[in-house]
Design a protein around this motif. Structure first.
Motif, PDB file in Angstrom:
ATOM      1  N   GLY A  46     -17.203  17.918  14.985  1.00 54.86           N
ATOM      2  CA  GLY A  46     -16.424  18.678  15.853  1.00 54.86           C
ATOM      3  C   GLY A  46     -16.316  19.919  15.151  1.00 54.86           C
ATOM      4  O   GLY A  46     -16.052  21.173  15.695  1.00 54.86           O
ATOM      5  N   GLY A  47     -16.360  20.004  13.764  1.00 55.45           N
ATOM      6  CA  GLY A  47     -16.334  20.986  12.912  1.00 55.45           C
ATOM      7  C   GLY A  47     -17.429  22.081  12.886  1.00 55.45           C
ATOM      8  O   GLY A  47     -17.490  23.202  12.645  1.00 55.45           O
ATOM      9  N   ILE A  48     -18.563  21.597  13.563  1.00 53.38           N
ATOM     10  CA  ILE A  48     -19.699  22.451  14.089  1.00 53.38           C
ATOM     11  C   ILE A  48     -19.259  23.742  14.632  1.00 53.38           C
ATOM     12  O   ILE A  48     -19.805  24.787  14.276  1.00 53.38           O
ATOM     13  CB  ILE A  48     -20.641  21.805  14.593  1.00 53.38           C
ATOM     14  CG1 ILE A  48     -21.417  20.661  13.914  1.00 53.38           C
ATOM     15  CG2 ILE A  48     -22.036  22.961  14.909  1.00 53.38           C
ATOM     16  CD1 ILE A  48     -21.952  21.256  12.538  1.00 53.38           C
ATOM     17  N   LEU A  49     -18.350  23.342  15.758  1.00 55.32           N
ATOM     18  CA  LEU A  49     -18.075  24.726  16.558  1.00 55.32           C
ATOM     19  C   LEU A  49     -16.508  24.915  16.407  1.00 55.32           C
ATOM     20  O   LEU A  49     -16.021  26.087  16.626  1.00 55.32           O
ATOM     21  CB  LEU A  49     -18.159  24.345  18.127  1.00 55.32           C
ATOM     22  CG  LEU A  49     -19.703  24.360  18.275  1.00 55.32           C
ATOM     23  CD1 LEU A  49     -19.725  23.951  19.968  1.00 55.32           C
ATOM     24  CD2 LEU A  49     -20.304  25.659  18.355  1.00 55.32           C
ATOM     25  N   ALA A  82     -14.654  17.412  19.449  1.00 59.62           N
ATOM     26  CA  ALA A  82     -16.016  17.171  18.986  1.00 59.62           C
ATOM     27  C   ALA A  82     -16.938  18.017  19.511  1.00 59.62           C
ATOM     28  O   ALA A  82     -16.526  18.604  20.620  1.00 59.62           O
ATOM     29  CB  ALA A  82     -16.168  15.612  19.481  1.00 59.62           C
ATOM     30  N   THR A  83     -18.034  17.873  19.150  1.00 60.78           N
ATOM     31  CA  THR A  83     -19.158  19.035  19.729  1.00 60.78           C
ATOM     32  C   THR A  83     -20.090  18.269  20.642  1.00 60.78           C
ATOM     33  O   THR A  83     -20.705  17.295  20.342  1.00 60.78           O
ATOM     34  CB  THR A  83     -19.964  19.809  18.717  1.00 60.78           C
ATOM     35  OG1 THR A  83     -19.027  20.393  17.726  1.00 60.78           O
ATOM     36  CG2 THR A  83     -20.801  20.735  19.271  1.00 60.78           C
ATOM     37  N   ASN A  84     -19.841  18.800  21.939  1.00 57.57           N
ATOM     38  CA  ASN A  84     -20.936  18.255  22.992  1.00 57.57           C
ATOM     39  C   ASN A  84     -22.428  18.839  22.733  1.00 57.57           C
ATOM     40  O   ASN A  84     -22.381  19.883  22.816  1.00 57.57           O
ATOM     41  CB  ASN A  84     -20.446  18.658  24.417  1.00 57.57           C
ATOM     42  CG  ASN A  84     -21.406  18.108  25.444  1.00 57.57           C
ATOM     43  OD1 ASN A  84     -22.210  18.258  25.454  1.00 57.57           O
ATOM     44  ND2 ASN A  84     -20.601  17.217  26.248  1.00 57.57           N
ATOM     45  N   MET A 112      -0.373  16.306  17.097  1.00 57.05           N
ATOM     46  CA  MET A 112      -1.228  16.283  16.111  1.00 57.05           C
ATOM     47  C   MET A 112      -2.674  16.592  16.870  1.00 57.05           C
ATOM     48  O   MET A 112      -3.016  16.299  18.087  1.00 57.05           O
ATOM     49  CB  MET A 112      -1.502  15.262  15.250  1.00 57.05           C
ATOM     50  CG  MET A 112      -0.095  14.973  14.273  1.00 57.05           C
ATOM     51  SD  MET A 112      -0.490  13.672  13.107  1.00 57.05           S
ATOM     52  CE  MET A 112      -1.364  14.674  12.006  1.00 57.05           C
ATOM     53  N   ALA A 113      -3.434  17.358  16.012  1.00 62.80           N
ATOM     54  CA  ALA A 113      -5.035  17.761  16.583  1.00 62.80           C
ATOM     55  C   ALA A 113      -5.456  17.748  15.469  1.00 62.80           C
ATOM     56  O   ALA A 113      -5.124  17.779  14.215  1.00 62.80           O
ATOM     57  CB  ALA A 113      -5.165  19.164  17.096  1.00 62.80           C
ATOM     58  N   GLY A 114      -7.072  17.096  15.492  1.00 63.49           N
ATOM     59  CA  GLY A 114      -7.759  17.013  14.320  1.00 63.49           C
ATOM     60  C   GLY A 114      -9.342  17.183  14.571  1.00 63.49           C
ATOM     61  O   GLY A 114      -9.568  17.002  15.572  1.00 63.49           O
ATOM     62  N   THR A 115      -9.994  17.513  13.555  1.00 61.90           N
ATOM     63  CA  THR A 115     -11.563  17.338  13.412  1.00 61.90           C
ATOM     64  C   THR A 115     -12.098  16.746  12.525  1.00 61.90           C
ATOM     65  O   THR A 115     -11.718  16.770  11.315  1.00 61.90           O
ATOM     66  CB  THR A 115     -12.056  18.964  13.437  1.00 61.90           C
ATOM     67  OG1 THR A 115     -11.746  19.625  14.559  1.00 61.90           O
ATOM     68  CG2 THR A 115     -13.430  19.024  13.369  1.00 61.90           C
ATOM     69  N   SER A 116     -13.132  15.899  12.750  1.00 59.84           N
ATOM     70  CA  SER A 116     -14.010  15.160  11.717  1.00 59.84           C
ATOM     71  C   SER A 116     -12.996  14.238  10.653  1.00 59.84           C
ATOM     72  O   SER A 116     -12.241  13.531  11.060  1.00 59.84           O
ATOM     73  CB  SER A 116     -14.652  16.129  10.903  1.00 59.84           C
ATOM     74  OG  SER A 116     -15.755  15.566  10.055  1.00 59.84           O
ATOM     75  N   ALA A 117     -12.921  14.469   9.402  1.00 57.55           N
ATOM     76  CA  ALA A 117     -11.980  13.795   8.540  1.00 57.55           C
ATOM     77  C   ALA A 117     -10.635  13.928   8.873  1.00 57.55           C
ATOM     78  O   ALA A 117      -9.872  13.065   8.953  1.00 57.55           O
ATOM     79  CB  ALA A 117     -12.219  14.276   7.110  1.00 57.55           C
ATOM     80  N   GLY A 118     -10.091  15.143   9.300  1.00 58.17           N
ATOM     81  CA  GLY A 118      -8.837  15.488   9.815  1.00 58.17           C
ATOM     82  C   GLY A 118      -8.471  14.385  11.142  1.00 58.17           C
ATOM     83  O   GLY A 118      -7.480  14.145  11.315  1.00 58.17           O
TER      84      GLY A 118
END
Length: 212
Positions: A146-149, A103-105, A29-35
């Motif tokens: 992470g959703g920013i990018l 995540a966004t660096n 699995m992979a996820g961003t933010s709430a995911g």
């Protein structure tokens, strides 16, 4: 692969439940933010029903603490402490399924994919809404949502999947009417985030998106 989307991220739980009912096995699995939060809990072995309870509890005011910082209004530490209550070993190696968290660096201006070390730190970084929350520091670097990018991190696991299924929980509704500057700012941010998600979904074999 589960996108960010705030409370709309609960839509991911419907997908996971449907896959279970049809006996579809998930290998990674992979996820961003709430995911990323939902993915982490699922990879630790929590049931869909229990994850829903945890997600709804995160939204309560008791988890909100002032950041006392110019970098953000609220602090992620309370969320981190809450998630720690459910995790016996805070490490990616303790997961039942492999997981990648985006995540966004903030300094480099690029997406970082976490798959080793503290999984809770990675999830908090991935879920750190800029300005609202204080950025999360990991190994000397500051991270935000992470959703920013990359709100649908397909590239992170595409090479490891024969069949890649993405769930984008935050579609853009076409009937937007601006009422104030805040609405315009939120809409602009959502358009930018959704744009990168739509580019990423081209790497998926299938993409699901609940109606707005």
């Amino acid at each position: 692969m589960l996108s960010g989307g705030g409370i709309r991220g609960v839509a991911h739980l419907g997908l996971l439940k449907a896959l279970e009912e049809r006996e579809v096995n998930i290998d990674i699995m992979a996820g961003t933010s709430a995911g990323s939060i939902i993915s982490m809990l699922y990879c630790f072995g929590f049931s869909v029903e229990r994850i829903l309870e945890i997600i709804l509890d995160i939204r309560t005011l008791r988890l909100v603490r002032p950041a006392m910082s110019l970098k953000g209004v609220l602090n992620m530490n309370s969320v981190k402490q809450y998630l720690t209550e459910f995790v016996k070993k805070d490490d990616f190696s303790a997961l039942r399924l492999p997981l990648v968290v985006a995540a966004t660096n903030l300094r480099k201006g690029e997406t970082t994919y976490f798959s080793k070390g503290s999984v809770i730190d990675a999830v908090c970084a991935s879920s750190c809404i800029p300005v609202l929350f204080n950025p999360v520091k990991i190994d000397g670097e500051w991270y935000i949502d992470g959703g920013i990018l990359n709100n649908l991190p397909a590239e992170a696991i595409r090479s490891q999947c024969d069949l890649l299924l993405g769930c984008h929980s935050n579609p853009i509704a076409p009937d937007f009417i601006p009422k104030n500057a805040k609405d315009v700012m939120e809409r602009a941010l959502m358009l930018a985030i959704t744009r990168n998600a739509y580019l990423s979904r081209e790497l998926c074999d299938y993409t699901l998106e609940p109606k707005g």
